[in-house]
Design a protein around this motif. Structure first.
Motif, PDB file in Angstrom:
ATOM      1  N   GLY A 106     -28.537  46.396  27.071  1.00 54.46           N
ATOM      2  CA  GLY A 106     -27.970  46.604  28.386  1.00 54.46           C
ATOM      3  C   GLY A 106     -27.154  45.414  28.860  1.00 54.46           C
ATOM      4  O   GLY A 106     -26.274  44.898  28.163  1.00 54.46           O
ATOM      5  N   ALA A 107     -27.481  44.975  30.087  1.00 51.51           N
ATOM      6  CA  ALA A 107     -26.742  43.875  30.708  1.00 51.51           C
ATOM      7  C   ALA A 107     -26.892  42.570  29.956  1.00 51.51           C
ATOM      8  O   ALA A 107     -26.074  41.647  30.141  1.00 51.51           O
ATOM      9  CB  ALA A 107     -27.204  43.698  32.150  1.00 51.51           C
ATOM     10  N   TRP A 108     -27.901  42.481  29.090  1.00 50.73           N
ATOM     11  CA  TRP A 108     -28.131  41.218  28.386  1.00 50.73           C
ATOM     12  C   TRP A 108     -27.104  40.936  27.299  1.00 50.73           C
ATOM     13  O   TRP A 108     -26.995  39.811  26.844  1.00 50.73           O
ATOM     14  CB  TRP A 108     -29.555  41.171  27.825  1.00 50.73           C
ATOM     15  CG  TRP A 108     -30.472  40.531  28.819  1.00 50.73           C
ATOM     16  CD1 TRP A 108     -31.289  41.161  29.704  1.00 50.73           C
ATOM     17  CD2 TRP A 108     -30.603  39.131  29.067  1.00 50.73           C
ATOM     18  NE1 TRP A 108     -31.928  40.236  30.496  1.00 50.73           N
ATOM     19  CE2 TRP A 108     -31.531  38.994  30.118  1.00 50.73           C
ATOM     20  CE3 TRP A 108     -30.025  37.995  28.508  1.00 50.73           C
ATOM     21  CZ2 TRP A 108     -31.883  37.742  30.621  1.00 50.73           C
ATOM     22  CZ3 TRP A 108     -30.379  36.755  29.001  1.00 50.73           C
ATOM     23  CH2 TRP A 108     -31.302  36.632  30.039  1.00 50.73           C
ATOM     24  N   TRP A 109     -26.305  41.931  26.901  1.00 52.17           N
ATOM     25  CA  TRP A 109     -25.185  41.620  26.013  1.00 52.17           C
ATOM     26  C   TRP A 109     -24.203  40.701  26.723  1.00 52.17           C
ATOM     27  O   TRP A 109     -23.736  39.712  26.163  1.00 52.17           O
ATOM     28  CB  TRP A 109     -24.480  42.909  25.578  1.00 52.17           C
ATOM     29  CG  TRP A 109     -25.205  43.661  24.519  1.00 52.17           C
ATOM     30  CD1 TRP A 109     -25.983  44.777  24.685  1.00 52.17           C
ATOM     31  CD2 TRP A 109     -25.235  43.360  23.111  1.00 52.17           C
ATOM     32  NE1 TRP A 109     -26.502  45.189  23.472  1.00 52.17           N
ATOM     33  CE2 TRP A 109     -26.054  44.338  22.494  1.00 52.17           C
ATOM     34  CE3 TRP A 109     -24.651  42.366  22.327  1.00 52.17           C
ATOM     35  CZ2 TRP A 109     -26.287  44.348  21.118  1.00 52.17           C
ATOM     36  CZ3 TRP A 109     -24.893  42.370  20.957  1.00 52.17           C
ATOM     37  CH2 TRP A 109     -25.708  43.343  20.367  1.00 52.17           C
ATOM     38  N   GLY A 110     -23.903  41.025  27.976  1.00 51.32           N
ATOM     39  CA  GLY A 110     -22.996  40.184  28.750  1.00 51.32           C
ATOM     40  C   GLY A 110     -23.613  38.857  29.117  1.00 51.32           C
ATOM     41  O   GLY A 110     -22.950  37.806  29.034  1.00 51.32           O
ATOM     42  N   LYS A 162     -32.417  29.695  33.675  1.00 53.99           N
ATOM     43  CA  LYS A 162     -33.592  29.783  34.527  1.00 53.99           C
ATOM     44  C   LYS A 162     -33.489  30.959  35.497  1.00 53.99           C
ATOM     45  O   LYS A 162     -34.460  31.677  35.723  1.00 53.99           O
ATOM     46  CB  LYS A 162     -33.763  28.462  35.290  1.00 53.99           C
ATOM     47  CG  LYS A 162     -34.858  28.485  36.347  1.00 53.99           C
ATOM     48  CD  LYS A 162     -36.219  28.860  35.791  1.00 53.99           C
ATOM     49  CE  LYS A 162     -36.714  27.814  34.816  1.00 53.99           C
ATOM     50  NZ  LYS A 162     -38.087  28.147  34.331  1.00 53.99           N
ATOM     51  N   ARG A 163     -32.308  31.160  36.086  1.00 52.76           N
ATOM     52  CA  ARG A 163     -32.138  32.219  37.080  1.00 52.76           C
ATOM     53  C   ARG A 163     -32.339  33.604  36.470  1.00 52.76           C
ATOM     54  O   ARG A 163     -32.984  34.475  37.057  1.00 52.76           O
ATOM     55  CB  ARG A 163     -30.749  32.120  37.708  1.00 52.76           C
ATOM     56  CG  ARG A 163     -30.459  33.185  38.764  1.00 52.76           C
ATOM     57  CD  ARG A 163     -29.042  33.032  39.304  1.00 52.76           C
ATOM     58  NE  ARG A 163     -28.697  34.092  40.245  1.00 52.76           N
ATOM     59  CZ  ARG A 163     -28.941  34.038  41.553  1.00 52.76           C
ATOM     60  NH1 ARG A 163     -29.531  32.962  42.069  1.00 52.76           N
ATOM     61  NH2 ARG A 163     -28.590  35.032  42.340  1.00 52.76           N
ATOM     62  N   TRP A 164     -31.790  33.806  35.280  1.00 47.68           N
ATOM     63  CA  TRP A 164     -31.876  35.120  34.656  1.00 47.68           C
ATOM     64  C   TRP A 164     -33.171  35.328  33.893  1.00 47.68           C
ATOM     65  O   TRP A 164     -33.557  36.471  33.643  1.00 47.68           O
ATOM     66  CB  TRP A 164     -30.696  35.321  33.709  1.00 47.68           C
ATOM     67  CG  TRP A 164     -29.392  35.503  34.430  1.00 47.68           C
ATOM     68  CD1 TRP A 164     -29.217  35.887  35.725  1.00 47.68           C
ATOM     69  CD2 TRP A 164     -28.079  35.310  33.898  1.00 47.68           C
ATOM     70  NE1 TRP A 164     -27.889  35.953  36.043  1.00 47.68           N
ATOM     71  CE2 TRP A 164     -27.153  35.603  34.941  1.00 47.68           C
ATOM     72  CE3 TRP A 164     -27.578  34.929  32.659  1.00 47.68           C
ATOM     73  CZ2 TRP A 164     -25.781  35.520  34.771  1.00 47.68           C
ATOM     74  CZ3 TRP A 164     -26.207  34.837  32.490  1.00 47.68           C
ATOM     75  CH2 TRP A 164     -25.317  35.126  33.527  1.00 47.68           C
TER      76      TRP A 164
END
Length: 317
Positions: free
Chosen positions: A62-66, A167-169
């Motif tokens: 999902g969004a973790w590719w970006g 850290k944020r993600w």
């Protein structure tokens, strides 16, 4: 209690990352082909990332590719070329000096993006560490190169932003630091490949010494070191991890003295004591609390610190 009992071991393991990065300059100058910093960046990042990816056997979803691409660009893909550019264009150890303010960059970014307000003690120890590093690596020089200064600042800002976003993600559910490190190294290495081909051309011929040097950089200096570093980001406090960064130029100075026949002046020794003292002081902060991001200085130590303790032109990676 168990977490506090394990904290010294966790700090020691995380510290192995900047210590390993302090050996980069010596390995590069003694074992690798001359004037191929971008090729060396590819050889450090891409094989290490692919190896860790094979071990982790987890791909982004999902969004973790970006997100993985962004983190890989900030921590590896953009950081390496900017670091190389600054190291070649700046005199002495100025690139390492600029990199040593990474903890202060992170303090500001963490306040903006994470809501973590730095303490006065964190700021003072960060300033003391930067001053100590300056005494170790900075030598008299002529006018500074504007492009080199901007590249050094951009490299520090890139790595600092990457660590704060790490850290944020956080990490996706069920994904450990090994996979997160693999994604970043692979993405960053792939980003450097076209730049290396455009700037440096085809890869050089490698002899046995070069192959051994690249194996060390890819395995110990990158795969293991970055895994330990990103693991530490997730488990230690900001003060503890950020102030491990000065161990990189200090290690480079010690290796230069012990293995390369370079001398240390009394001022450099005093700087080492000051920087190491700030590092130790940063590890005895309050127990517990929310872990916060590490400083970007460790990346800046990936070779730049060693350039200051020699009169030869650096081949920094």
């Amino acid at each position: 209690m168990a977490a506090n009992a394990n904290r010294p071991a966790l700090i020691a393991l995380t510290a192995l990352a900047p210590i390993s990065w302090g050996s980069t300059y010596a390995v590069t100058t003694e074992f690798l082909p001359a004037d191929r910093p971008l090729f060396t960046g590819v050889m450090r990042a891409l094989p290490a990332g692919l190896l860790l990816l094979a071990l982790a056997r987890v791909l982004p979803r999902g969004a973790w590719w970006g997100k993985a691409a962004v983190l890989g660009a900030l921590n590896i893909g953009a950081f390496f070329p900017l670091l190389f550019l600054s190291a070649y264009r700046l005199p002495g150890g100025m690139a390492a000096v600029v990199g040593s303010v990474g903890p202060l960059f992170v303090a500001g970014l963490a306040a903006l993006l994470l809501g973590d307000r730095p303490t006065l003690r964190t700021l003072l120890t960060g300033i003391a560490a930067a001053l100590g590093v300056s005494l170790v690596v900075l030598k008299a020089a002529g006018a500074l190169d504007a492009v080199g200064v901007l590249a050094a600042l951009a490299a520090t800002a890139s790595m600092s932003t990457g660590t704060v976003l790490t850290k944020r993600w956080g990490r996706p559910d069920g994904v450990g630091p090994l996979a997160l490190t693999a994604w970043q190294l692979t993405a960053g290495g792939l980003l450097i490949v076209p730049v290396a081909l455009l700037v440096e051309g085809a890869p050089p011929a490698l002899d046995g010494r070069a192959v051994g040097g690249y194996l060390y950089l890819a395995l110990a200096n990158t795969a293991v070191a970055y895994w330990l570093w990103f693991r530490g980001i997730g488990r230690l406090s900001a003060t503890q991890v950020t102030l491990l960064g000065p161990l990189s130029p200090l290690t480079a100075a010690v290796i230069g003295w012990a293995a390369l026949g370079q001398s240390l002046t009394p001022v450099q020794v005093a700087g080492m004591v000051l920087a190491f003292g700030a590092t130790v002081l940063g590890q005895v902060g309050p127990r517990g609390g929310r872990p916060a991001p590490a400083g970007g200085f460790a990346g800046g130590g990936c070779g730049a610190g060693g350039a200051a303790i020699t009169s030869r032109r650096p081949r920094v990676t």
